[in-house]
Design a protein around this motif. Structure first.
Motif, PDB file in Angstrom:
ATOM      1  N   LYS A   1      37.490  45.720  73.896  1.00 53.31           N
ATOM      2  CA  LYS A   1      38.171  43.644  73.638  1.00 53.31           C
ATOM      3  C   LYS A   1      38.072  43.258  75.358  1.00 53.31           C
ATOM      4  N   ILE A   2      37.575  43.828  76.414  1.00 50.06           N
ATOM      5  CA  ILE A   2      37.540  43.452  77.436  1.00 50.06           C
ATOM      6  C   ILE A   2      35.708  42.645  77.572  1.00 50.06           C
ATOM      7  N   LYS A   3      34.906  43.918  77.572  1.00 49.19           N
ATOM      8  CA  LYS A   3      34.088  43.184  76.798  1.00 49.19           C
ATOM      9  C   LYS A   3      33.442  42.034  76.128  1.00 49.19           C
ATOM     10  N   GLU A   4      34.495  41.912  75.164  1.00 50.20           N
ATOM     11  CA  GLU A   4      33.606  40.881  74.611  1.00 50.20           C
ATOM     12  C   GLU A   4      34.093  39.330  75.439  1.00 50.20           C
ATOM     13  N   VAL A   5      34.741  39.564  76.500  1.00 50.00           N
ATOM     14  CA  VAL A   5      35.962  38.259  77.388  1.00 50.00           C
ATOM     15  C   VAL A   5      34.956  38.543  78.251  1.00 50.00           C
TER      16      VAL A   5
ATOM     17  N   ILE B   1      41.190  57.313  76.096  1.00 51.19           N
ATOM     18  CA  ILE B   1      41.333  56.852  75.002  1.00 51.19           C
ATOM     19  C   ILE B   1      42.086  55.324  74.212  1.00 51.19           C
ATOM     20  N   ILE B   2      42.929  55.268  75.073  1.00 50.52           N
ATOM     21  CA  ILE B   2      43.732  54.462  74.777  1.00 50.52           C
ATOM     22  C   ILE B   2      42.526  52.962  76.229  1.00 50.52           C
ATOM     23  N   MET B   3      42.263  53.433  77.220  1.00 51.59           N
ATOM     24  CA  MET B   3      41.828  52.308  77.979  1.00 51.59           C
ATOM     25  C   MET B   3      40.026  51.817  77.887  1.00 51.59           C
ATOM     26  N   GLY B   4      39.830  53.181  77.058  1.00 50.57           N
ATOM     27  CA  GLY B   4      38.306  52.818  76.285  1.00 50.57           C
ATOM     28  C   GLY B   4      38.364  51.557  75.107  1.00 50.57           C
ATOM     29  N   ASN B   5      39.609  52.051  74.316  1.00 55.10           N
ATOM     30  CA  ASN B   5      39.519  50.361  73.067  1.00 55.10           C
ATOM     31  C   ASN B   5      40.308  49.746  74.323  1.00 55.10           C
ATOM     32  N   HIS B   6      40.610  49.289  74.970  1.00 50.97           N
ATOM     33  CA  HIS B   6      40.977  48.061  75.812  1.00 50.97           C
ATOM     34  C   HIS B   6      39.461  47.414  76.427  1.00 50.97           C
ATOM     35  N   ILE B   7      38.614  48.579  76.778  1.00 54.24           N
ATOM     36  CA  ILE B   7      37.826  48.057  77.424  1.00 54.24           C
ATOM     37  C   ILE B   7      36.681  46.862  76.425  1.00 54.24           C
TER      38      ILE B   7
ATOM     39  N   VAL C   1      42.576  33.886  86.973  1.00 58.62           N
ATOM     40  CA  VAL C   1      43.412  33.387  86.701  1.00 58.62           C
ATOM     41  C   VAL C   1      43.290  34.084  84.698  1.00 58.62           C
ATOM     42  N   MET C   2      42.596  34.382  84.349  1.00 57.22           N
ATOM     43  CA  MET C   2      42.495  35.318  83.514  1.00 57.22           C
ATOM     44  C   MET C   2      43.402  36.748  83.086  1.00 57.22           C
ATOM     45  N   LEU C   3      43.087  37.116  84.645  1.00 59.28           N
ATOM     46  CA  LEU C   3      43.149  38.876  84.181  1.00 59.28           C
ATOM     47  C   LEU C   3      44.606  39.362  83.415  1.00 59.28           C
ATOM     48  N   GLU C   4      45.133  38.085  84.372  1.00 62.63           N
ATOM     49  CA  GLU C   4      47.001  39.025  83.646  1.00 62.63           C
ATOM     50  C   GLU C   4      47.359  38.348  82.549  1.00 62.63           C
ATOM     51  N   ARG C   5      46.905  37.239  81.926  1.00 69.49           N
ATOM     52  CA  ARG C   5      46.757  37.376  80.713  1.00 69.49           C
ATOM     53  C   ARG C   5      46.295  38.320  79.750  1.00 69.49           C
ATOM     54  N   LEU C   6      45.246  38.539  79.762  1.00 69.31           N
ATOM     55  CA  LEU C   6      43.996  39.616  79.712  1.00 69.31           C
ATOM     56  C   LEU C   6      45.206  40.876  78.916  1.00 69.31           C
ATOM     57  N   TRP C   7      45.212  40.965  80.340  1.00 65.70           N
ATOM     58  CA  TRP C   7      45.998  42.373  80.146  1.00 65.70           C
ATOM     59  C   TRP C   7      47.243  42.825  79.246  1.00 65.70           C
ATOM     60  N   GLY C   8      48.264  41.530  79.456  1.00 66.60           N
ATOM     61  CA  GLY C   8      49.487  41.253  78.931  1.00 66.60           C
ATOM     62  C   GLY C   8      49.220  41.212  77.916  1.00 66.60           C
ATOM     63  N   GLU C   9      47.962  40.549  77.059  1.00 70.21           N
ATOM     64  CA  GLU C   9      48.045  41.072  75.382  1.00 70.21           C
ATOM     65  C   GLU C   9      47.605  42.390  75.019  1.00 70.21           C
ATOM     66  N   LEU C  10      46.528  42.832  76.136  1.00 70.79           N
ATOM     67  CA  LEU C  10      45.851  43.915  75.478  1.00 70.79           C
ATOM     68  C   LEU C  10      47.388  45.761  75.757  1.00 70.79           C
ATOM     69  N   GLN C  11      48.542  45.346  76.673  1.00 67.08           N
ATOM     70  CA  GLN C  11      48.795  46.047  77.303  1.00 67.08           C
ATOM     71  C   GLN C  11      50.971  45.569  77.626  1.00 67.08           C
ATOM     72  N   PRO C  12      51.092  45.110  77.322  1.00 66.62           N
ATOM     73  CA  PRO C  12      52.303  44.343  77.641  1.00 66.62           C
ATOM     74  C   PRO C  12      53.276  44.746  78.595  1.00 66.62           C
ATOM     75  N   GLU C  13      53.316  46.504  78.187  1.00 68.64           N
ATOM     76  CA  GLU C  13      54.074  47.049  79.240  1.00 68.64           C
ATOM     77  C   GLU C  13      53.052  48.148  80.166  1.00 68.64           C
ATOM     78  N   PRO C  14      53.520  48.753  81.215  1.00 69.86           N
ATOM     79  CA  PRO C  14      52.575  49.448  81.766  1.00 69.86           C
ATOM     80  C   PRO C  14      51.905  51.167  81.064  1.00 69.86           C
ATOM     81  N   LEU C  15      51.226  50.972  81.394  1.00 68.26           N
ATOM     82  CA  LEU C  15      50.156  52.142  80.540  1.00 68.26           C
ATOM     83  C   LEU C  15      50.609  53.236  81.295  1.00 68.26           C
ATOM     84  N   GLN C  16      51.995  54.576  80.926  1.00 68.60           N
ATOM     85  CA  GLN C  16      51.953  55.080  81.481  1.00 68.60           C
ATOM     86  C   GLN C  16      51.374  56.442  81.005  1.00 68.60           C
ATOM     87  N   PHE C  17      51.315  57.621  82.580  1.00 66.97           N
ATOM     88  CA  PHE C  17      50.611  58.688  81.907  1.00 66.97           C
ATOM     89  C   PHE C  17      51.009  59.851  83.305  1.00 66.97           C
TER      90      PHE C  17
END
Length: 189
Positions: free
Chosen positions: A27-31, A19-25, A146-162
């Motif tokens: 947002k990522i789809k927009e860019v 579900i968390i990754m679905g929400n991230h996806i 170069v966009m990837l690191e910034r994009l992930w940092g904005e979505l998930q500042p810490e690693p998503l643990q599971f």
């Protein structure tokens, strides 16, 4: 049973993480314009792709996998960045990466060997654990890594643990969404 279906063994991603990754996806789809995005319910980490597996060989693989992972423990993983396969300006696969895990590597080796023992000819490239998010870049401009690191940092500042507590034999159903159906579940202790 339809023999044209494809099968693969994978680590199941827990529902909350999907579900968390679905929400991230979303947002990522927009860019990032990719042709096909993975439904969040289909997120997984592939361990061994069997292809169009005949029932007898598939059953042998299932029996072998059950034997080799019966004592394996659940593992904690962290999704820590975004990446891609293919050319840098036009990737063919866009994915989320997991932190290095010797435990995941060991489970993969066991599953891979069990499938080989059942007679499957498997992928020979080195194992690169990842969670596929999208396929085929369709942007008018070249893809910019170069966009990837910034994009992930904005979505998930810490690693998503599971916690991954299951290895699953999935069947691909191309005409359904989600398209991966769990056929057999192998719990990890």
């Amino acid at each position: 049973m339809n023999h044209s279906n494809h099968y693969f063994f994978a680590v199941r991603i827990p529902e909350e993480t999907k579900i968390i990754m679905g929400n991230h996806i979303e947002k990522i789809k927009e860019v990032l314009p990719f042709s096909r995005w993975v439904n969040h319910q289909d997120l997984h980490i592939t361990l061994a792709f069997l292809g169009a597996a005949p029932p007898e060989k598939r059953e042998d693989a299932e029996k072998n996998v059950k034997e080799v992972i019966v004592e394996s423990k659940a593992l904690t993983l962290g999704i820590n960045r975004l990446g891609f396969f293919g050319s840098e300006d036009s990737p063919r696969v866009f994915w989320a990466d997991t932190e290095e895990s010797e435990h995941l590597q060991l489970i993969r080796k066991k599953v891979f060997a069990a499938c080989g023992k059942a007679g499957f000819q498997l992928e020979t490239r080195p194992f690169r654990p990842h969670i596929t998010l999208a396929r085929k870049w369709i942007g008018d401009e070249p893809f910019q890594t170069v966009m990837l690191e910034r994009l992930w940092g904005e979505l998930q500042p810490e690693p998503l643990q599971f916690e991954a507590s299951e290895v699953v034999l999935y069947q691909t159903n191309l005409n359904k969404t989600p398209k991966y159906e769990a056929k057999t579940i192998f719990p990890l202790r």
